[in-house]
Design a protein around this motif. Structure first.
Motif, mmCIF file in Angstrom:
data_model
loop_
_atom_site.group_PDB
_atom_site.id
_atom_site.type_symbol
_atom_site.label_atom_id
_atom_site.label_comp_id
_atom_site.label_asym_id
_atom_site.label_seq_id
_atom_site.Cartn_x
_atom_site.Cartn_y
_atom_site.Cartn_z
ATOM 1 N N ARG A 158 -14.427 16.154 4.480
ATOM 2 C CA ARG A 158 -15.767 15.671 4.169
ATOM 3 C C ARG A 158 -16.078 14.376 4.937
ATOM 4 N N ARG A 159 -15.056 13.489 4.983
ATOM 5 C CA ARG A 159 -15.224 12.226 5.711
ATOM 6 C C ARG A 159 -15.551 12.483 7.193
ATOM 7 N N TYR A 160 -14.762 13.376 7.811
ATOM 8 C CA TYR A 160 -14.958 13.624 9.238
ATOM 9 C C TYR A 160 -16.271 14.353 9.493
ATOM 10 N N ILE A 186 1.877 2.771 6.852
ATOM 11 C CA ILE A 186 3.072 2.726 5.990
ATOM 12 C C ILE A 186 3.563 4.159 5.740
ATOM 13 N N ASP A 187 2.613 5.095 5.570
ATOM 14 C CA ASP A 187 2.998 6.514 5.422
ATOM 15 C C ASP A 187 3.725 7.010 6.676
ATOM 16 N N PHE A 188 3.220 6.613 7.829
ATOM 17 C CA PHE A 188 3.865 7.063 9.075
ATOM 18 C C PHE A 188 5.270 6.470 9.184
ATOM 19 N N HIS A 236 -5.764 16.507 14.474
ATOM 20 C CA HIS A 236 -4.451 16.637 13.829
ATOM 21 C C HIS A 236 -4.499 16.068 12.414
ATOM 22 N N ARG A 237 -5.178 14.934 12.255
ATOM 23 C CA ARG A 237 -5.263 14.306 10.924
ATOM 24 C C ARG A 237 -6.055 15.175 9.954
ATOM 25 N N VAL A 238 -7.186 15.708 10.411
ATOM 26 C CA VAL A 238 -7.998 16.548 9.508
ATOM 27 C C VAL A 238 -7.190 17.774 9.089
ATOM 28 N N ARG A 263 -8.272 18.645 2.699
ATOM 29 C CA ARG A 263 -9.026 18.408 1.458
ATOM 30 C C ARG A 263 -9.577 16.998 1.387
ATOM 31 N N ARG A 264 -8.707 16.041 1.769
ATOM 32 C CA ARG A 264 -9.110 14.649 1.641
ATOM 33 C C ARG A 264 -10.033 14.210 2.784
ATOM 34 N N LEU A 265 -9.781 14.759 3.994
ATOM 35 C CA LEU A 265 -10.455 14.178 5.154
ATOM 36 C C LEU A 265 -11.636 14.985 5.697
ATOM 37 N N LEU A 313 -1.196 -4.040 5.621
ATOM 38 C CA LEU A 313 -1.986 -3.478 4.519
ATOM 39 C C LEU A 313 -2.249 -2.011 4.793
ATOM 40 N N GLY A 314 -1.749 -1.165 3.912
ATOM 41 C CA GLY A 314 -1.974 0.274 4.061
ATOM 42 C C GLY A 314 -2.690 0.818 2.848
ATOM 43 N N LEU A 315 -3.895 0.296 2.616
ATOM 44 C CA LEU A 315 -4.650 0.657 1.411
ATOM 45 C C LEU A 315 -5.829 1.564 1.731
ATOM 46 N N GLY A 316 -5.976 1.930 3.021
ATOM 47 C CA GLY A 316 -7.129 2.720 3.440
ATOM 48 C C GLY A 316 -8.361 1.843 3.579
ATOM 49 N N ALA A 317 -9.295 2.335 4.372
ATOM 50 C CA ALA A 317 -10.550 1.594 4.591
ATOM 51 C C ALA A 317 -11.621 2.134 3.637
ATOM 52 N N PRO A 318 -12.468 1.311 3.073
ATOM 53 C CA PRO A 318 -12.659 -0.115 3.339
ATOM 54 C C PRO A 318 -11.901 -1.024 2.369
ATOM 55 N N LYS A 319 -11.009 -0.424 1.556
ATOM 56 C CA LYS A 319 -10.350 -1.230 0.518
ATOM 57 C C LYS A 319 -9.501 -2.358 1.116
ATOM 58 N N GLN A 320 -8.708 -2.002 2.141
ATOM 59 C CA GLN A 320 -7.782 -3.018 2.679
ATOM 60 C C GLN A 320 -8.553 -4.187 3.315
ATOM 61 N N GLY A 339 0.803 -1.219 0.000
ATOM 62 C CA GLY A 339 0.000 0.000 0.000
ATOM 63 C C GLY A 339 0.832 1.263 0.000
ATOM 64 N N ALA A 340 0.135 2.379 0.143
ATOM 65 C CA ALA A 340 0.682 3.745 0.121
ATOM 66 C C ALA A 340 1.053 4.140 -1.308
ATOM 67 N N ALA A 341 1.401 5.399 -1.473
ATOM 68 C CA ALA A 341 1.693 5.934 -2.812
ATOM 69 C C ALA A 341 3.019 5.349 -3.326
HETATM 70 N N1 UDP Z 1 -4.027 3.881 -0.543
HETATM 71 C C1 UDP Z 1 -3.481 2.949 -1.401
HETATM 72 N N2 UDP Z 1 -4.218 2.534 -2.460
HETATM 73 C C2 UDP Z 1 -5.466 2.979 -2.678
HETATM 74 C C3 UDP Z 1 -6.030 3.910 -1.775
HETATM 75 C C4 UDP Z 1 -5.274 4.343 -0.709
HETATM 76 O O1 UDP Z 1 -2.362 2.506 -1.216
HETATM 77 O O2 UDP Z 1 -6.082 2.548 -3.641
HETATM 78 C C5 UDP Z 1 -3.217 4.316 0.593
HETATM 79 C C6 UDP Z 1 -2.937 5.786 0.686
HETATM 80 O O3 UDP Z 1 -1.830 6.091 -0.129
HETATM 81 C C7 UDP Z 1 -2.634 5.930 2.165
HETATM 82 C C8 UDP Z 1 -3.546 4.890 2.794
HETATM 83 O O4 UDP Z 1 -3.947 4.028 1.757
HETATM 84 O O5 UDP Z 1 -1.305 5.533 2.393
HETATM 85 C C9 UDP Z 1 -4.836 5.452 3.308
HETATM 86 O O6 UDP Z 1 -4.682 6.067 4.426
HETATM 87 P P1 UDP Z 1 -5.961 6.608 5.195
HETATM 88 O O7 UDP Z 1 -5.495 7.708 5.998
HETATM 89 O O8 UDP Z 1 -7.082 6.892 4.261
HETATM 90 O O9 UDP Z 1 -6.328 5.327 6.015
HETATM 91 P P2 UDP Z 1 -7.556 5.168 6.904
HETATM 92 O O10 UDP Z 1 -7.393 6.147 8.017
HETATM 93 O O11 UDP Z 1 -8.751 5.466 6.075
HETATM 94 O O12 UDP Z 1 -7.553 3.737 7.292
#
Ligand code: UDP
Length: 264
Positions: A240-242, A206-208, A229-231, A236-238, A176-183, A120-122
């Motif tokens: 709306r979610r929060y 993984i980003d951390f 802190h996260r928002v 921009r990304r968070l 798994l660092g794919l974000g929820a609910p994908k992971q 996961g992660a970028a």
């Molecule tokens: N991510 C990824 N693939 C995707 C979507 C997201 O690897 O298709 C990664 C994104 O780069 C980030 C992590 O998933 O590293 C998502 O982190 P987020 O803060 O959204 O996690 P959450 O807090 O939602 O579990």
């Protein structure tokens, strides 16, 4: 690892339609290490419900199915723990996925290095995390990492490529660092084909670990304001979610409070 941290007398607390394991941080760490020690490559996985997951779980059936098959469901977020106390079904403490993963590294056995795969992660971020992990934790070996492209989960070629890598490396631990609910959905779909001993759905961990994003300082976490802190760090990304979660979660809590008072 302390034997008092056993999960044998495990209790699952029903909250908002989700069964959450009533475990301490130490018990969660010990449980994952036990799966790793069993070394049966069954891929038991950990999910980490926070407010956002609870909101999604009210209408996302595939996420509910992933949760139902998880071997450990740990409360990642103070609002969930606080709600459990208000409802008279207290969870012992917050067990954040982003704390669990480094704690597993801290407690790895120097005589049997913990073999980890990061998914996961970028692009590039998992590689940086791998380098950081190996330089900080001598007992951890990152046997593989992969940052799949966006939308990979719909591409069977990509899914097979990841499974092949996992079959080659047979890690102890899949992060798994794919974000929820994908992971959660991805590990649920494929866990019978993943030859890892354990997997943790760990969001931005993984980003951390790469230093690509920073956790809130301890004092902010202590005041239970990590969400703020996260928002602020990714508005921009968070935002709306929060905002959605801040609207929906109190209503869910109220509904659950009314239900539990009606039962008394
Ligand atoms: N991510 C990824 N693939 C995707 C979507 C997201 O690897 O298709 C990664 C994104 O780069 C980030 C992590 O998933 O590293 C998502 O982190 P987020 O803060 O959204 O996690 P959450 O807090 O939602 O579990």
């Amino acid at each position: 690892m302390s034997t008092t941290a056993s999960l044998e007398s495990r209790v699952r607390v029903p909250l908002f339609g989700v069964a959450i394991d009533s475990v301490s941080f130490e018990q969660a760490v010990a449980q994952v290490h036990r799966w790793i020690a069993e070394n049966d490559h069954q891929c038991r996985y950990v999910v980490t419900p926070n407010v956002d997951h609870i909101v999604m779980l009210q209408h996302d059936e595939a996420l509910c199915a992933a949760y139902a098959d998880a071997s450990l469901v740990i409360a990642d977020g103070w609002p969930v723990v606080t709600a459990s106390r208000l409802l008279g079904r207290p969870l012992p403490e917050r067990v954040a996925g982003s704390d669990l993963v480094p704690a597993l590294f801290d407690t790895a056995d120097r005589h049997r290095p913990l073999r980890v795969f990061l998914l996961g992660a970028a692009p590039g971020v998992a590689r940086t995390a791998a380098r950081n992990i190996e330089s900080r934790w001598g007992a951890v070996e990152v046997v593989g990492e992969y940052s799949p492209p966006l939308g990979f989960e719909h591409d069977e070629g990509e899914n097979e490529k990841i499974l092949r890598q996992l079959q080659v490396h047979r890690p102890d631990l899949l992060v798994l660092g794919l974000g929820a609910p994908k992971q959660e959905k991805w590990v649920h779909r494929f866990h019978s084909q993943i030859p890892a001993n354990a997997a943790v759905c760990a969001g931005a961990t993984i980003d951390f670990l790469a230093g690509h994003k920073t956790r809130a300082p301890r004092w902010i976490q202590k005041f239970r304001l990590e969400w703020l802190h996260r928002v602020l760090s990714e508005p921009r990304r968070l935002a709306r979610r929060y905002a959605r979660d801040a609207w929906v979660f109190p209503r869910l809590l109220l509904r659950e409070l009314v239900r539990s008072m009606a039962k008394r």
